[in-house]
Write an enzyme that holds these catalytic residues in place. Sequence first.
Site, PDB file in Angstrom:
ATOM      1  N   ASP A 190      -4.361 -12.848  25.702  1.00  0.00           N
ATOM      2  CA  ASP A 190      -3.380 -11.923  26.270  1.00  0.00           C
ATOM      3  C   ASP A 190      -3.815 -10.468  26.142  1.00  0.00           C
ATOM      4  OD1 ASP A 190      -1.924 -14.176  26.764  1.00  0.00           O
ATOM      5  OD2 ASP A 190      -0.471 -13.862  25.166  1.00  0.00           O
TER       6      ASP A 190
ATOM      7  N   LYS B  93      -4.910 -16.449  12.553  1.00  0.00           N
ATOM      8  CA  LYS B  93      -6.102 -16.505  13.398  1.00  0.00           C
ATOM      9  C   LYS B  93      -7.374 -16.369  12.566  1.00  0.00           C
ATOM     10  CE  LYS B  93      -5.079 -14.873  18.072  1.00  0.00           C
ATOM     11  NZ  LYS B  93      -5.409 -13.824  19.058  1.00  0.00           N
TER      12      LYS B  93
ATOM     13  N   THR C 132      -6.115 -18.053  20.401  1.00  0.00           N
ATOM     14  CA  THR C 132      -4.919 -17.471  20.980  1.00  0.00           C
ATOM     15  C   THR C 132      -3.648 -18.169  20.525  1.00  0.00           C
ATOM     16  OG1 THR C 132      -3.787 -17.094  23.104  1.00  0.00           O
ATOM     17  CG2 THR C 132      -5.308 -18.961  23.001  1.00  0.00           C
TER      18      THR C 132
ATOM     19  N   ASP D  87      -9.639 -13.326  22.190  1.00  0.00           N
ATOM     20  CA  ASP D  87      -8.203 -13.376  22.393  1.00  0.00           C
ATOM     21  C   ASP D  87      -7.950 -13.516  23.895  1.00  0.00           C
ATOM     22  OD1 ASP D  87      -5.383 -13.012  21.820  1.00  0.00           O
ATOM     23  OD2 ASP D  87      -5.618 -10.942  22.529  1.00  0.00           O
TER      24      ASP D  87
END
Length: 247
Positions: A21, A170, A125, A19
């Site tokens: 962030d 995801k 992401t 990921d």
Amino acid sequence: MPDLADNDASDTPVIAFFDVDNTLMRGASVFYVGREAWRRGLISWRDIAVFAWHQFRFLAVGENRNHLVTAKERALGLVTGHTEEGLVTLAHDIYDRDIAPKLWPETVALAREHLAKGHEVWLITATPQLVADVIASRLGLTGAIGTKVEALDGVFTGDLDGHVLHGEEKAVVATAFADARGADLELCWAYSDSSNDIPLLTAVGNRIVINADAKLLAHAREKGWEVLPLKRSSIREAKRYVKRQSR
């Protein structure tokens, strides 16, 4: 640092999904897209205030789905009418000015350790694909899987090409991606900070929880997953190191 097994070239590919962030970098990358757009006169003070509020909330309490979707939609709207070439330049400027100084050195080191072991390292992401591609390229990673925006004749329409890459989406995309590359998910890795990524973390055989929000931390402890907390002091030290090296 987790114990990463070597990957012989003749073996099944091993993929490490990261990921972005608050996992690879501190804060939300989309905020910096908005801020650069404001600097270039593409959005107003009102718009940047909304981006700033989402960034503050994200740093204070973690990822909130409603705030995330709103911020992503605003960021995707920024690209409307702009060329892919122009936005690649903007993305590199964002990386140099805003993202590189916010990278967690520990997470970057993990990504590079995977590469050294012969693993593929893919960012996964909700960040727009174009920005994710630049981050992956600048860090020397294998590649990136991000939220795609529709483009016609090299110009972005501002509409999504598919779904925002978030939550269950995801896990679905990562599973299909691993299958297409002939990878065994039981040998693959995933790294995230958010409880929204529990489906992704559950899908792989190895997972590391980084900067976990409260819900993910509780889930990780219940499942016995490895937890890696990070401190802002590591970013400050990395910045000092870069300054010393540049003298």
